[in-house]
Design a protein around this motif. Sequence first.
Motif, PDB file in Angstrom:
ATOM      1  N   GLY A  56       0.781  -1.227   0.000  1.00  0.00           N
ATOM      2  CA  GLY A  56       0.000   0.000   0.000  1.00  0.00           C
ATOM      3  C   GLY A  56       0.814   1.278   0.000  1.00  0.00           C
ATOM      4  O   GLY A  56       0.258   2.372  -0.152  1.00  0.00           O
ATOM      5  N   ALA A  57       2.128   1.161   0.199  1.00  0.00           N
ATOM      6  CA  ALA A  57       2.973   2.364   0.226  1.00  0.00           C
ATOM      7  C   ALA A  57       3.730   2.499  -1.089  1.00  0.00           C
ATOM      8  O   ALA A  57       4.150   1.512  -1.697  1.00  0.00           O
ATOM      9  N   ILE A  58       3.902   3.745  -1.551  1.00  0.00           N
ATOM     10  CA  ILE A  58       4.686   4.018  -2.758  1.00  0.00           C
ATOM     11  C   ILE A  58       6.161   4.064  -2.374  1.00  0.00           C
ATOM     12  O   ILE A  58       6.566   4.841  -1.513  1.00  0.00           O
ATOM     13  N   ARG A  59       6.955   3.206  -2.987  1.00  0.00           N
ATOM     14  CA  ARG A  59       8.386   3.140  -2.675  1.00  0.00           C
ATOM     15  C   ARG A  59       9.216   3.988  -3.627  1.00  0.00           C
ATOM     16  O   ARG A  59      10.272   4.508  -3.253  1.00  0.00           O
ATOM     17  N   SER A  60       8.757   4.127  -4.870  1.00  0.00           N
ATOM     18  CA  SER A  60       9.487   4.951  -5.827  1.00  0.00           C
ATOM     19  C   SER A  60       8.569   5.314  -6.974  1.00  0.00           C
ATOM     20  O   SER A  60       7.506   4.701  -7.157  1.00  0.00           O
ATOM     21  N   LEU A  61       9.020   6.273  -7.746  1.00  0.00           N
ATOM     22  CA  LEU A  61       8.255   6.746  -8.889  1.00  0.00           C
ATOM     23  C   LEU A  61       9.206   6.860 -10.074  1.00  0.00           C
ATOM     24  O   LEU A  61      10.257   7.502  -9.983  1.00  0.00           O
ATOM     25  N   LYS A  62       8.856   6.189 -11.189  1.00  0.00           N
ATOM     26  CA  LYS A  62       9.676   6.261 -12.399  1.00  0.00           C
ATOM     27  C   LYS A  62       8.856   6.884 -13.516  1.00  0.00           C
ATOM     28  O   LYS A  62       7.783   6.393 -13.861  1.00  0.00           O
ATOM     29  N   GLU A  63       9.391   7.963 -14.071  1.00  0.00           N
ATOM     30  CA  GLU A  63       8.690   8.700 -15.105  1.00  0.00           C
ATOM     31  C   GLU A  63       8.993   8.096 -16.472  1.00  0.00           C
ATOM     32  O   GLU A  63      10.129   8.063 -16.928  1.00  0.00           O
ATOM     33  N   LYS A  64       7.961   7.572 -17.128  1.00  0.00           N
ATOM     34  CA  LYS A  64       8.061   7.014 -18.484  1.00  0.00           C
ATOM     35  C   LYS A  64       9.271   6.087 -18.637  1.00  0.00           C
ATOM     36  O   LYS A  64      10.168   6.324 -19.449  1.00  0.00           O
ATOM     37  N   PRO A  65       9.313   5.035 -17.860  1.00  0.00           N
ATOM     38  CA  PRO A  65      10.489   4.156 -17.897  1.00  0.00           C
ATOM     39  C   PRO A  65      10.515   3.266 -19.148  1.00  0.00           C
ATOM     40  O   PRO A  65       9.497   3.068 -19.815  1.00  0.00           O
ATOM     41  N   THR A  66      11.694   2.759 -19.418  1.00  0.00           N
ATOM     42  CA  THR A  66      11.884   1.776 -20.489  1.00  0.00           C
ATOM     43  C   THR A  66      12.379   0.485 -19.871  1.00  0.00           C
ATOM     44  O   THR A  66      13.363   0.472 -19.125  1.00  0.00           O
ATOM     45  N   TYR A  67      11.688  -0.606 -20.158  1.00  0.00           N
ATOM     46  CA  TYR A  67      12.066  -1.918 -19.644  1.00  0.00           C
ATOM     47  C   TYR A  67      12.614  -2.774 -20.787  1.00  0.00           C
ATOM     48  O   TYR A  67      12.072  -2.773 -21.898  1.00  0.00           O
ATOM     49  N   THR A  68      13.699  -3.468 -20.522  1.00  0.00           N
ATOM     50  CA  THR A  68      14.307  -4.337 -21.525  1.00  0.00           C
ATOM     51  C   THR A  68      14.058  -5.791 -21.162  1.00  0.00           C
ATOM     52  O   THR A  68      14.375  -6.228 -20.052  1.00  0.00           O
ATOM     53  N   TYR A  69      13.490  -6.521 -22.120  1.00  0.00           N
ATOM     54  CA  TYR A  69      13.261  -7.955 -21.953  1.00  0.00           C
ATOM     55  C   TYR A  69      14.061  -8.688 -23.026  1.00  0.00           C
ATOM     56  O   TYR A  69      14.529  -8.090 -23.997  1.00  0.00           O
ATOM     57  N   TYR A  70      14.223  -9.964 -22.857  1.00  0.00           N
ATOM     58  CA  TYR A  70      14.975 -10.759 -23.835  1.00  0.00           C
ATOM     59  C   TYR A  70      14.052 -11.817 -24.421  1.00  0.00           C
ATOM     60  O   TYR A  70      13.480 -12.627 -23.693  1.00  0.00           O
ATOM     61  N   ILE A  71      13.903 -11.772 -25.741  1.00  0.00           N
ATOM     62  CA  ILE A  71      13.019 -12.714 -26.405  1.00  0.00           C
ATOM     63  C   ILE A  71      13.835 -13.844 -27.032  1.00  0.00           C
ATOM     64  O   ILE A  71      15.012 -13.684 -27.365  1.00  0.00           O
ATOM     65  N   ASN A  72      13.190 -14.970 -27.173  1.00  0.00           N
ATOM     66  CA  ASN A  72      13.813 -16.166 -27.733  1.00  0.00           C
ATOM     67  C   ASN A  72      14.081 -15.947 -29.228  1.00  0.00           C
ATOM     68  O   ASN A  72      13.160 -15.672 -29.997  1.00  0.00           O
ATOM     69  N   ALA A  73      15.355 -16.104 -29.652  1.00  0.00           N
ATOM     70  CA  ALA A  73      15.727 -15.870 -31.047  1.00  0.00           C
ATOM     71  C   ALA A  73      15.590 -17.110 -31.920  1.00  0.00           C
ATOM     72  O   ALA A  73      15.839 -17.056 -33.121  1.00  0.00           O
TER      73      ALA A  73
END
Length: 347
Positions: free
Chosen positions: A266-283
Amino acid sequence: MADYSKHIVRQDVPVARALEQISSLGQYLTLFVTDDTGRLFGTLTDGDIRRGLIDGKPISEPVSQFMNPNFRFLRQNEYNTETIRRFRAQLLQLIPELDDDGRIIRIVNLAKTKALLPVDAVIMAGGKGERLMPLTRDTPKPLLKVGDKPIIEHNVDRLTRYGINHIHITTRYLGEQLEDYFGDGSAKGISIQYTREDEPLGTIGSMRLTDNYQNDTILLMNSDLLTNIDFEDFYEAFRQQNADMSVATVPYQVNIPYAVLETNEGAIRSLKEKPTYTYYINAGIYLMKRSMVDLIPEGVYNATDLLEKLIAEGHTVTYFPMLGYWLDIGRHEDYQKACVDINHITL
């Protein structure tokens, strides 16, 4: 790899005739001296011949009297990438690979080969390519041309440049066209064998249909990929991690156009403005120990099924982040992109 039989000479051939053979080579002026069974006894260059003549040996003598008996070679299934790098550092070009009896299996041109990986390759080419209809109505998807040659040939040629010369192609839909196109692979100086699926077996099920792998490591890849993956880097990472199976991955970024809250109870620990997340897809490119093939059950089975099985059983499963070009040609827009990109990338 190319046919280097013109670089082989019998030990009882007069050196005068061997000199003519060297003169006809044009480049890579080395002969490999063998007996009539193909066992290697030495190497011969024009320098060896000059030294023999200076020592007073007649030119009518056999090459065995002029050859250098101290030669460098590769022993089948016993070399590694460090061996090849050492030979390159010594500016060596033609290196013979020998079997346990000392017979020449092949002659490798290090000037034209990126690496020499002790790996078998399996290319999955049995799919129907329904999303690419009508292009695939009479042509299997792997044989659709990208640039001046079919998709699958780009992959075969790249594997060959890394010294992978035992290739297995699994076929089903219009598979006879693939067999007619490549034949046994001898035109490319490699060995190509085919496994015909009578029914779809998934992306890895057909690997159980053959047991004549030549190496302890197998590379599995889809046939409809356009990529310049560095197979040597992939293999080295696999070997150093002592992995049982490794999957090549492509980074995929997801841009969130909003501020993202990270919360906890229920508590906000951090705030990220318009973040970019990197994932790795199976090639769709894998390396595995040959022993892993025994864990593939009969019937329909996918590479992802094997990955999950190995993870659940505690095997070492790793991933290799690709840094180069990669495109899965599954849709018309992908095929159109590949036909444009091929003019701007180095494979």
